[in-house]
Scaffold this active site. Sequence first.
Site, mmCIF file in Angstrom:
data_model
loop_
_atom_site.group_PDB
_atom_site.id
_atom_site.type_symbol
_atom_site.label_atom_id
_atom_site.label_comp_id
_atom_site.label_asym_id
_atom_site.label_seq_id
_atom_site.Cartn_x
_atom_site.Cartn_y
_atom_site.Cartn_z
ATOM 1 N N ASP A 59 46.311 41.983 28.845
ATOM 2 C CA ASP A 59 44.926 41.724 28.421
ATOM 3 C C ASP A 59 44.753 40.284 27.927
ATOM 4 O O ASP A 59 45.667 39.723 27.318
ATOM 5 C CB ASP A 59 44.575 42.719 27.302
ATOM 6 C CG ASP A 59 43.082 42.842 27.103
ATOM 7 O OD1 ASP A 59 42.309 42.284 27.916
ATOM 8 O OD2 ASP A 59 42.675 43.493 26.118
ATOM 9 N N ASN B 241 37.440 48.723 36.377
ATOM 10 C CA ASN B 241 37.259 47.286 36.623
ATOM 11 C C ASN B 241 36.272 46.962 37.761
ATOM 12 O O ASN B 241 35.827 45.823 37.890
ATOM 13 C CB ASN B 241 38.601 46.591 36.892
ATOM 14 C CG ASN B 241 39.437 46.375 35.637
ATOM 15 O OD1 ASN B 241 40.657 46.302 35.691
ATOM 16 N ND2 ASN B 241 38.781 46.270 34.478
HETATM 17 C C1 FPP Z 1 42.639 41.843 31.537
HETATM 18 O O1 FPP Z 1 42.148 40.622 31.055
HETATM 19 C C2 FPP Z 1 43.288 41.633 32.807
HETATM 20 C C3 FPP Z 1 42.895 42.196 33.996
HETATM 21 C C4 FPP Z 1 41.757 43.114 34.128
HETATM 22 C C5 FPP Z 1 43.600 41.897 35.228
HETATM 23 C C6 FPP Z 1 45.067 41.681 35.131
HETATM 24 C C7 FPP Z 1 45.493 40.880 36.282
HETATM 25 C C8 FPP Z 1 46.447 39.929 36.297
HETATM 26 C C9 FPP Z 1 47.327 39.624 35.169
HETATM 27 C C10 FPP Z 1 46.696 39.083 37.475
HETATM 28 C C11 FPP Z 1 46.810 39.783 38.761
HETATM 29 C C12 FPP Z 1 47.900 40.753 38.835
HETATM 30 C C13 FPP Z 1 48.772 40.797 39.823
HETATM 31 C C14 FPP Z 1 49.735 41.938 39.949
HETATM 32 C C15 FPP Z 1 48.839 39.718 40.808
HETATM 33 P P1 FPP Z 1 40.585 40.428 30.906
HETATM 34 O O2 FPP Z 1 40.057 39.831 32.153
HETATM 35 O O3 FPP Z 1 39.948 41.739 30.532
HETATM 36 O O4 FPP Z 1 40.523 39.410 29.734
HETATM 37 P P2 FPP Z 1 39.463 39.357 28.555
HETATM 38 O O5 FPP Z 1 39.555 40.664 27.818
HETATM 39 O O6 FPP Z 1 39.925 38.198 27.744
HETATM 40 O O7 FPP Z 1 38.126 39.135 29.194
#
Ligand code: FPP
Length: 248
Positions: free
Chosen positions: A28, A76
């Site tokens: 996250d 998502n």
């Molecule tokens: C949460 O951060 C993260 C995600 C929803 C996506 C996770 C994806 C990756 C780490 C990269 C892609 C993965 C692979 C396997 C290539 P957020 O976007 O919710 O962050 P925030 O809460 O700060 O907005």
Amino acid sequence: MLFKAFRRNEERDLDLANMPNHIGVIMDGNGRWAKKRGLPRSAGHKAGAESLKKIVTEANNLGVKYITVYAFSTENWKRPKAEVDYLMDLLMDYLINAEKTLAGENVRIRAIGSRKELSEEMQRQIKKTEELTKDRSGIVMNIALNYGGREELLHSAKMLCEAVKNGEKSPEEITEKDIEEGLYTAGQPDVDLLIRTSGEQRLSNFMLWQVSYAEMVFVNKLWPDFKPKDLIECIRVYQGRGRRFGGI
Ligand code: FPP
């Protein structure tokens, strides 16, 4: 490889006999990481994907057997289309390049989650990457993709209902093991250590069944800032906890 893991563990004062078999990671904070730098959210996801490679490599070197990472949840899809498209492209690249980038690491890659909502191209690539990496001897990396813990349990329940309907099982005979066999992680051990970055302290529908007895470690760093030394620190915290599994 074993010697390398041993030496590294000794240096870092970890107890080799008490390593978590299975680590779950809620990655996250990509969006906040990008915002802090005045960058688009996509830059945060890109940096997050880089971070992930280093963490999987480290976990493998430490002798961890399974790692499950939450890459895209069933919720998502609610994000703006451009962000969803970007994440899908990133995942696609990751799967395509996995053969090369993680080859030296001997990582077995699997996707967990509901596949039918994914593009056909993605479904094909998942199968290909799983097939290409299935005989490797290193860590198993489950990429949770269009994954939701409730959806997974529903999927398992439906399979059992079918078995009852077909007369293969009676409701009285159903055990926890039957439910487990219908999970995307069938045959894998439960999660021992669950890590969530960014300071949030929620499960967000991640592996609801498998984390029943997991030790949870919440880290105040955003995912792209989470480094191999932070993973080691989380394992150290895990090793300092007394796990009783309901006993005394
Ligand atoms: C949460 O951060 C993260 C995600 C929803 C996506 C996770 C994806 C990756 C780490 C990269 C892609 C993965 C692979 C396997 C290539 P957020 O976007 O919710 O962050 P925030 O809460 O700060 O907005």
